[in-house]
Enzyme design. Structure first.
Site, PDB file in Angstrom:
ATOM      1  CG  HIS A 121     -93.607   2.827  -0.805  1.00 23.61           C
ATOM      2  ND1 HIS A 121     -94.074   1.725  -0.143  1.00 23.61           N
ATOM      3  CD2 HIS A 121     -92.254   2.872  -0.574  1.00 23.61           C
ATOM      4  CE1 HIS A 121     -93.058   1.127   0.475  1.00 23.61           C
ATOM      5  NE2 HIS A 121     -91.956   1.783   0.221  1.00 23.61           N
ATOM      6  CG  HIS A 194     -90.994   4.050   4.316  1.00 21.18           C
ATOM      7  ND1 HIS A 194     -89.639   3.868   4.490  1.00 21.18           N
ATOM      8  CD2 HIS A 194     -91.367   3.201   3.343  1.00 21.18           C
ATOM      9  CE1 HIS A 194     -89.221   2.952   3.635  1.00 21.18           C
ATOM     10  NE2 HIS A 194     -90.248   2.520   2.928  1.00 21.18           N
ATOM     11  CD  GLU A 328     -91.447  -0.202   5.054  1.00 22.14           C
ATOM     12  OE1 GLU A 328     -92.298  -0.302   4.151  1.00 22.14           O
ATOM     13  OE2 GLU A 328     -90.243  -0.375   4.834  1.00 22.14           O
TER      14      GLU A 328
END
Ligand code: GAL
Length: 363
Positions: A121, A194, A328
């Protein structure tokens, strides 16, 4: 007379968009919370740290409204270890980059390894979820824009990347998220939001009773560290076949002893990428609340909250294992390392765009 009526109207009709302070970061930067309201009783709150969705209040068929997304009451919560990317804007590259490096146009870029040997991420202390974005009113009075310039070299990525994320709450009970990014050097971009969803309300013990549909015939295959091998598999006859609405927990057992510890898979969406189309549906049989996801993206990362650990969340609630699910929307995972995956490289002169809509209904 008219003036009194006007003042009264302003007092009675809740503002569709408003902003307030939300405390400050450990290093003293102020954070704001922005609120969007629609005429159906929905409320969304987004903070400037990480352009993070912190609250999403959704009515059921009887008008009972609950907050369906996990989060914290203050900045300290978002800065704590308990924050597993709750509601944030994720990037520059969402999901994992194997070996925390990639080579682009003959040059190798070293990234921050924050997930074993890999980058998760966007990497370290300045990934997009941790920086402060600048908010300004969006085009409609039910939308708000968050902007951030990620400087050349931030978290090891090339190019000054100018990103805009716009949240809009429509009167059709849709939370719409539009992304735009431009760069001055070729660079990978793969953004997502997220949010962790529990349609019974955040803090409800499990999400395994929710029903899920994902319009995906295929999935990327990953190794134990959840790095794609490059192989693509069919979902047919596997616990990943969500083409028909299925209880989330129904076939999770065989996946628990795997590297994913449950559902943590990049589902390759059917339909034409680049076109906003319905791709997934999540439904809570208890309340009847349902969420349909529409996106122009290629992939949905289905993640069943396998790392949730009972951390304390908003209003004294706790978030146990699998008490929320993330869906996501994004490009292929680790596309910088897999030459057969569709590219996520953005070049100068191009504009990255993404639209994802969360449409709430009751059934
Ligand atoms: C998800 C990812 C999981 C986990 C989680 C954050 O997007 O698929 O493996 O890293 O984020 O805790």
């Amino acid at each position: 007379m008219i003036r009194t009526a006007l003042v009264l109207l302003i007092l009675v009709v809740p503002a569709a968009r408003s902003a307030e302070p939300f405390g400050s970061t450990q290093d003293g930067k102020p954070v704001e919370v922005h609120t969007l309201k629609n005429d159906q009783g929905m409320v969304a709150k987004i903070i400037t740290r990480g352009a993070t969705l912190t609250e999403l209040h959704v009515p059921d068929k009887n008008g009972k409204t609950v907050d369906v997304t996990l989060g914290f009451d203050d900045v300290a919560g978002y800065e704590s270890d308990g924050n597993q990317y709750f509601g944030c804007t994720t990037g520059r590259v969402a999901n994992r980059i194997g070996g925390a490096s990639f080579t682009l146009e003959g040059k190798t870029y070293k990234l921050f390894a924050n997930d074993g040997d890999n980058t998760l991420h966007g990497g370290g202390p300045r990934s997009l979820d941790k920086v402060i974005w600048k908010a300004s009113p969006g085009e409609s009075d039910q939308s708000i824009e968050f902007r951030y310039r990620s400087p050349d070299g931030e978290e090891g990525f090339p190019g000054n990347l100018d990103i805009t994320v716009t949240y809009t709450l429509t009167n059709d009970n849709e939370l719409r998220i539009d992304y735009k990014a431009t760069t001055d050097k070729a660079t990978p971009v793969n953004l997502t939001n997220h949010a962790y969803f529990n349609l019974s309300g955040h803090g409800t013990e499990t999400v395994l009773d929710h029903e899920l549909m994902i319009d995906a015939d295929r999935v990327t295959v990953s190794d134990k560290a959840l790095i794609p091998t490059g192989e693509i598999a069919s979902v047919e006859g596997t616990p990943l076949d969500f083409r028909k609405l299925t209880r989330l927990g129904e076939r999770i057992e065989p996946l628990i002893p795997t590297g994913a510890i449950g559902y943590d898979h990049s589902m390759i969406l059917n339909g034409e990428p680049g076109k906003v189309r319905p791709v997934a549906k999540l439904r809570d049989p208890k309340s009847g609340r349902a969420m349909i996801i529409l996106t122009d993206q290629r992939v949905v990362q289905l993640y069943s909250g396998n790392f949730l650990k009972g951390q304390k969340g908003k209003g004294g609630t706790v978030y146990p294992l699998r008490s929320a699910v993330c869906l996501e929307t994004m490009g292929y995972p680790d596309a910088v390392s897999q030459k057969d995956f569709p590219s996520i490289i953005l070049k100068p002169g191009e504009t990255y765009t993404q639209t994802t809509i969360h449409r709430f209904t009751n059934e």
